[in-house]
Design a protein around this motif. Structure first.
Motif, PDB file in Angstrom:
ATOM      1  N   ALA A 221       5.057   6.272  51.593  1.00 41.54           N
ATOM      2  CA  ALA A 221       6.216   6.304  52.495  1.00 41.54           C
ATOM      3  C   ALA A 221       5.760   6.536  53.929  1.00 41.54           C
ATOM      4  CB  ALA A 221       7.182   7.389  52.068  1.00 41.54           C
ATOM      5  N   PHE A 222       6.473   5.934  54.839  1.00 43.32           N
ATOM      6  CA  PHE A 222       6.157   6.033  56.258  1.00 43.32           C
ATOM      7  C   PHE A 222       7.173   6.964  56.916  1.00 43.32           C
ATOM      8  CE2 PHE A 222       6.551   4.061  60.525  1.00 43.32           C
ATOM      9  CZ  PHE A 222       5.260   4.284  60.955  1.00 43.32           C
ATOM     10  N   VAL A 223       8.439   6.744  56.597  1.00 44.85           N
ATOM     11  CA  VAL A 223       9.492   7.650  57.061  1.00 44.85           C
ATOM     12  C   VAL A 223       9.847   8.533  55.860  1.00 44.85           C
ATOM     13  CG1 VAL A 223      11.838   7.834  57.971  1.00 44.85           C
ATOM     14  CG2 VAL A 223      10.376   5.935  58.673  1.00 44.85           C
ATOM     15  N   ARG A 224       9.507   9.810  55.959  1.00 49.71           N
ATOM     16  CA  ARG A 224       9.704  10.704  54.823  1.00 49.71           C
ATOM     17  C   ARG A 224      10.864  11.650  55.059  1.00 49.71           C
ATOM     18  NH1 ARG A 224       3.832  11.922  52.863  1.00 49.71           N
ATOM     19  NH2 ARG A 224       2.725  10.320  54.028  1.00 49.71           N
ATOM     20  N   GLY A 225      11.372  12.194  53.965  1.00 47.46           N
ATOM     21  CA  GLY A 225      12.387  13.230  54.145  1.00 47.46           C
ATOM     22  C   GLY A 225      13.656  12.984  53.361  1.00 47.46           C
ATOM     23  N   GLY A 226      13.619  12.085  52.395  1.00 45.71           N
ATOM     24  CA  GLY A 226      14.815  11.876  51.591  1.00 45.71           C
ATOM     25  C   GLY A 226      14.496  10.980  50.407  1.00 45.71           C
ATOM     26  N   PRO A 227      15.405  10.957  49.420  1.00 45.62           N
ATOM     27  CA  PRO A 227      15.152  10.176  48.206  1.00 45.62           C
ATOM     28  C   PRO A 227      15.537   8.710  48.345  1.00 45.62           C
ATOM     29  CG  PRO A 227      17.227  11.352  48.030  1.00 45.62           C
ATOM     30  CD  PRO A 227      16.660  11.702  49.377  1.00 45.62           C
ATOM     31  N   GLN A 228      16.045   8.336  49.542  1.00 44.18           N
ATOM     32  CA  GLN A 228      16.575   6.974  49.678  1.00 44.18           C
ATOM     33  C   GLN A 228      15.492   5.915  49.437  1.00 44.18           C
ATOM     34  OE1 GLN A 228      16.894   9.366  52.008  1.00 44.18           O
ATOM     35  NE2 GLN A 228      19.082   9.717  52.308  1.00 44.18           N
ATOM     36  N   GLU A 229      15.929   4.756  49.030  1.00 43.19           N
ATOM     37  CA  GLU A 229      15.034   3.590  48.871  1.00 43.19           C
ATOM     38  C   GLU A 229      13.792   3.955  48.049  1.00 43.19           C
ATOM     39  OE1 GLU A 229      16.025   0.331  50.167  1.00 43.19           O
ATOM     40  OE2 GLU A 229      17.787   1.623  50.070  1.00 43.19           O
ATOM     41  N   ARG A 230      14.044   4.507  46.886  1.00 40.63           N
ATOM     42  CA  ARG A 230      12.962   4.883  45.948  1.00 40.63           C
ATOM     43  C   ARG A 230      11.947   5.824  46.604  1.00 40.63           C
ATOM     44  NH1 ARG A 230      11.069  -0.961  44.382  1.00 40.63           N
ATOM     45  NH2 ARG A 230       9.702   0.084  42.908  1.00 40.63           N
ATOM     46  N   ARG A 231      12.423   6.644  47.511  1.00 41.09           N
ATOM     47  CA  ARG A 231      11.577   7.598  48.258  1.00 41.09           C
ATOM     48  C   ARG A 231      10.583   6.894  49.188  1.00 41.09           C
ATOM     49  NH1 ARG A 231      11.959  12.608  48.239  1.00 41.09           N
ATOM     50  NH2 ARG A 231      13.247  13.604  46.677  1.00 41.09           N
ATOM     51  N   LEU A 232      10.758   5.582  49.373  1.00 40.03           N
ATOM     52  CA  LEU A 232       9.821   4.851  50.238  1.00 40.03           C
ATOM     53  C   LEU A 232      10.312   4.811  51.682  1.00 40.03           C
ATOM     54  CD1 LEU A 232       8.938   1.929  47.834  1.00 40.03           C
ATOM     55  CD2 LEU A 232       7.441   3.793  48.561  1.00 40.03           C
ATOM     56  N   ARG A 233      11.595   5.178  51.908  1.00 44.91           N
ATOM     57  CA  ARG A 233      12.121   5.171  53.265  1.00 44.91           C
ATOM     58  C   ARG A 233      13.256   6.192  53.341  1.00 44.91           C
ATOM     59  NH1 ARG A 233      15.903   4.554  57.639  1.00 44.91           N
ATOM     60  NH2 ARG A 233      14.779   3.446  59.276  1.00 44.91           N
ATOM     61  N   GLY A 234      12.876   7.401  53.715  1.00 46.77           N
ATOM     62  CA  GLY A 234      13.865   8.469  53.781  1.00 46.77           C
ATOM     63  C   GLY A 234      14.844   8.259  54.925  1.00 46.77           C
ATOM     64  N   GLY A 235      15.996   8.898  54.828  1.00 50.63           N
ATOM     65  CA  GLY A 235      16.989   8.828  55.899  1.00 50.63           C
ATOM     66  C   GLY A 235      18.265   8.172  55.421  1.00 50.63           C
TER      67      GLY A 235
END
Ligand SMILES: Cc1ncc(COP(=O)(O)O)c(C=O)c1O
Length: 383
Positions: A221-235
């Protein structure tokens, strides 16, 4: 009325995208990660859009990771995959005509110890497949190539590139940002492993894009901090933007053949007219392996930046290269990679047609262009 011939920089919103976005902004207040009714409604919007974009790309919805545009998708692909593919090796093969959103992450990876082979292109902007084969090594983890160049529209032979990469156990990432919505781009037909694209190049909103994952290897993941998009893109999702992306994809899917034909007719009318009316011009890039909407022309001896300004004052928007590079006096690195001198590159303009353009507009441009070009050439330089 202004004439907008800069659709490779960005496109106006397709009416369906605008309508979908307004509906979501007005009527769908929830967060797709919430479990209540409002959350489920927002989630439904996101998942419907995912299905619409997947249908355009020949992907399955689960393969798509929504991002904040193609710049982010390219960063996620390169930085993220370089980490997870570390065991395969730290060698990456790319080209000298990539968008900065690929080139800059590559430079960062080099600074961190990766080795990058950047393959040149021929004078028509195409990568030589033998050079690709020769560059591939046992420790090549990834090949990353731009499908359609943003400045010249030149298309690479992505199917052959996939074959070359896979034959040596490497994976292929393509930056298809300019290709999607303008030519058929189907990952079920062309076996790429990772594909980046962006909504605003084909009638969707700015600030939304995706990375398609066709291989089981997942980027870090590059943008971290959430479970969105299979944890690959938080937010929290940009729900309205994603809805616009979906609607633009559905429209592109339905209209693609007609668009290809319409754009090519306008682009060809423009080129034939320029070649007829303006002395000493040459086309940059391959004449057949090219996006139907893009024409890059060198007005030999002219000052491209001045011509761009004159055109703007006359109500016509074109580009002197990549939008992000305009305003800078550096010659296009894409054109210099094709063997053009800095002066030749500075004398070149990109015209990119799209929705809303018609033959009357092209004819208005052609009526004025010979005189405007002459004004930007040194006196007596061209007959
Ligand atoms: C080939 C290519 N890749 C990536 C991008 C970046 O896309 P975005 O504006 O969605 O970040 C662009 C846009 O200019 C592009 O033309």
């Amino acid at each position: 009325m202004r004439i907008y011939l800069d659709h490779n920089a960005t496109t106006p919103l397709h009416p369906d995208a605008l309508e979908a976005m307004i509906r979501v902004l007005r009527e769908v207040p929830g967060n797709p990660s919430s479990t209540h009714h409002e959350g489920s409604e927002a989630k439904r919007v996101v998942e419907t859009a995912r299905e619409q974009v997947a249908a355009l790309l020949g992907a399955t919805p689960r393969e798509l990771v929504f991002t904040g545009g193609a710049t982010e998708a390219n960063n996620l692909a390169l930085a993220g995959l370089a980490t997870t593919l570390h065991e395969r090796g730290r060698h990456i093969v790319s080209t000298t005509v990539e968008h900065p959103s690929v080139e800059e992450p590559l430079r960062r990876l080099e600074a961190e110890g990766a080795e990058v082979a950047r393959l040149g292109v021929d004078p028509e902007g195409r990568v030589d497949l033998d050079a690709v084969r020769a560059a591939l090594r046992d420790d090549t983890a990834l090949v990353s190539v731009i499908w359609a160049n943003n400045e010249t529209g030149v298309l690479q032979d992505v199917a052959a590139l996939a074959e070359c990469a896979h034959a040596r156990g490497a994976l292929l990432h393509v930056d298809a940002t300019q290709a999607v919505g303008k030519i058929p781009v189907r990952v079920d037909e062309v076996p790429v492993d990772f594909l980046s694209t962006s909504a605003h190049k084909f009638g969707g909103p700015k600030g939304v894009g995706l990375l398609a994952l066709r291989h089981e290897a997942l980027p870090e993941a590059f943008v971290r901090g959430g479970p969105q998009e299979r944890r690959l893109r938080g937010g929290t999702h940009n729900v309205a933007g994603i809805a616009g992306f979906g609607a633009a994809a559905a429209a592109a899917h339905a209209e693609l053949d007609a668009r290809v034909e319409r754009y090519a007719a306008l682009r060809d009318r423009l080129w034939v007219g320029i070649a007829e009316k303006v002395p000493d011009v040459r086309r940059n890039g391959h004449a057949e392996h090219v996006l139907p909407n893009t024409l890059n022309v060198e007005f030999c001896g002219a000052q491209g930046d001045v011509l761009l300004e004159i055109l703007d004052l006359e109500g016509i928007a074109v580009s002197a290269g990549a939008a992000c590079a305009s305003g800078s006096i550096d010659p296009s690195s894409v054109l210099t990679a094709m063997g053009r001198s800095p002066e030749e590159a500075r004398a070149s303009l990109r015209f990119s047609v799209g929705e809303g353009n018609d033959t009357a507009q092209i004819d208005r441009v052609l009526a004025g262009l010979p005189e405007w070009v002459a004004r930007t050439r040194p006196p007596g330089s061209v007959a």
